[in-house]
Design an enzyme around this catalytic site. Structure first.
Site, PDB file in Angstrom:
ATOM      1  N   TYR A 205      38.172  38.148  41.751  1.00 31.36           N
ATOM      2  CA  TYR A 205      39.510  38.368  42.304  1.00 31.36           C
ATOM      3  C   TYR A 205      40.461  37.255  41.877  1.00 31.36           C
ATOM      4  O   TYR A 205      41.579  37.523  41.413  1.00 31.36           O
ATOM      5  CB  TYR A 205      39.447  38.437  43.830  1.00 31.36           C
ATOM      6  CG  TYR A 205      40.802  38.588  44.488  1.00 31.36           C
ATOM      7  CD1 TYR A 205      41.529  39.763  44.348  1.00 31.36           C
ATOM      8  CD2 TYR A 205      41.349  37.556  45.249  1.00 31.36           C
ATOM      9  CE1 TYR A 205      42.777  39.909  44.942  1.00 31.36           C
ATOM     10  CE2 TYR A 205      42.582  37.691  45.851  1.00 31.36           C
ATOM     11  CZ  TYR A 205      43.300  38.864  45.699  1.00 31.36           C
ATOM     12  OH  TYR A 205      44.535  38.994  46.283  1.00 31.36           O
ATOM     13  N   LYS A 209      43.963  37.446  39.384  1.00 31.68           N
ATOM     14  CA  LYS A 209      45.295  37.016  39.811  1.00 31.68           C
ATOM     15  C   LYS A 209      45.857  35.933  38.892  1.00 31.68           C
ATOM     16  O   LYS A 209      47.061  35.882  38.652  1.00 31.68           O
ATOM     17  CB  LYS A 209      45.241  36.538  41.265  1.00 31.68           C
ATOM     18  CG  LYS A 209      45.028  37.688  42.255  1.00 31.68           C
ATOM     19  CD  LYS A 209      46.151  38.705  42.140  1.00 31.68           C
ATOM     20  CE  LYS A 209      45.989  39.898  43.036  1.00 31.68           C
ATOM     21  NZ  LYS A 209      47.095  40.864  42.951  1.00 31.68           N
ATOM     22  N   THR A 242      47.231  43.546  56.040  1.00 30.83           N
ATOM     23  CA  THR A 242      46.982  44.877  55.495  1.00 30.83           C
ATOM     24  C   THR A 242      45.473  45.086  55.386  1.00 30.83           C
ATOM     25  O   THR A 242      44.685  44.163  55.609  1.00 30.83           O
ATOM     26  CB  THR A 242      47.606  45.046  54.091  1.00 30.83           C
ATOM     27  OG1 THR A 242      46.860  44.249  53.153  1.00 30.83           O
ATOM     28  CG2 THR A 242      49.066  44.607  54.082  1.00 30.83           C
TER      29      THR A 242
END
Length: 328
Positions: A205, A209, A242
């Site tokens: 991850y 990014k 979220t």
């Protein structure tokens, strides 16, 4: 894969998360200024059916922009369109299917959009996956690398002519890459972008990014050199409440609910900086920036490595079969 090689990326990522939460505790969320109406302008928001993407699409539509929600979740996407339209019947918003884990889907989406013959003024590369279990896409790419970075790299290249043709000298088209503070602990290994030498979801991850920001800076250099009426910026929305966090390490997932209530930004707050970057007159003609909480700030030292930016660009073109041209 050794235990240390697994634990170290996890610890680094959660430590940067703590730093972000402390910043959010001590600093108010960015509030959007009054923004000009965007009537007649068109935006695509990837991952616009939920969370941060939905709020971004909703806020852009409220400014009069024609918003296309691009998502792999058709039912959610259509429901998002309905909710936005129910707020005001004059809002122009629609759904088009796009699966960033499929190169065929990306190419089909771009082809379908171009056939419509409409302009494109804003592209917001928002869709993302985070800390998902190891998985390869149908094209053989590691899922974080493909969805968060490579798929958006391809989409941007395929739509760049549309953005270029829609921009003007006094009103540039804009590309916004939604990134993350996770990039600060990202290590980009050009020889193993697919994490075949040992898989860590946390490392994958963070790498994806960092790749986004390297891509942002390299693309802006190329656009500037070509005098293109297009800018590209990276936006860090902060830690936003979220469902992106559903794959957190179990102890962190248990702690998330009370911490999120107190310290996380709401999706509306998290979307504010991206909307600002997309339409604010303050950002007219301004590219190659990393924005957090409404302010330009410094990204990681590694992200400014121009040799790495160029090497990643060329590697990405080879992986996608784009050849030597930077315009697909």
């Amino acid at each position: 894969m050794s235990v240390l090689a697994y634990i170290l990326p996890l610890l680094r990522l959660y430590l940067i998360g703590v730093k972000v939460l402390l910043h959010q505790l001590l600093n108010s969320a960015f509030t959007l200024p009054v923004l000009p109406r965007q009537n007649g302008r068109v935006a695509i928001v990837t991952g616009g059916s939920r969370g941060l993407g939905y709020e971004t699409a909703r806020q852009l539509a409220s400014l009069g922009m024609h918003v296309i929600i691009a998502s792999s979740h058709e039912e959610e996407g259509l429901a998002a369109v309905k909710r936005i339209q129910e707020e005001s019947k004059d809002r122009k918003v629609e759904f088009l299917k796009l699966d960033l884990a499929s190169l065929e889907s990306i190419r089909q989406f771009a082809q379908n959009f171009k056939k419509r013959g409409i302009q494109l003024h804003v592209l917001i590369n928002n869709a993302a996956v985070m800390l998902v279990p190891e998985k390869r896409t149908e094209d053989g790419f590691e899922s974080h690398f493909c969805v968060n970075y490579l798929g958006h790299f391809l989409l941007t290249n395929l739509l760049l002519h549309c953005l270029w043709d829609s921009g003007k000298d006094d009103l540039f088209a804009r590309i916004i890459n939604i990134s993350s503070s996770a990039h600060y602990v990202g290590d980009l290994t050009l020889e193993d972008l697919q994490s075949t030498q040992g898989y860590s979801a946390h490392a994958a991850y963070a790498q994806s990014k960092l790749a986004q920001i390297l891509f942002t800076y390299r693309l802006q250099q190329m656009l500037t050199a070509s005098a293109a009426p297009v800018t590209v910026n990276a936006v860090d929305p902060g830690m936003v409440d979220t469902d992106l966090y559903r794959h957190l390490w179990s102890p962190a997932r248990l702690a998330k609910r009370p911490v999120a209530w107190l310290l996380f930004r709401t999706p509306a707050q998290g979307a504010a900086t991206g909307v600002y970057a997309a339409v604010s007159p303050d950002m007219e003609g301004v590219g190659g920036c990393y924005l957090h909480n409404g302010q330009r700030t410094q990204s990681s030292l590694a992200s400014y490595d121009e040799v790495l930016q160029e090497r990643l660009w060329k590697k990405s073109c080879r992986l996608l079969g784009l050849g030597d041209s930077w315009l697909a």
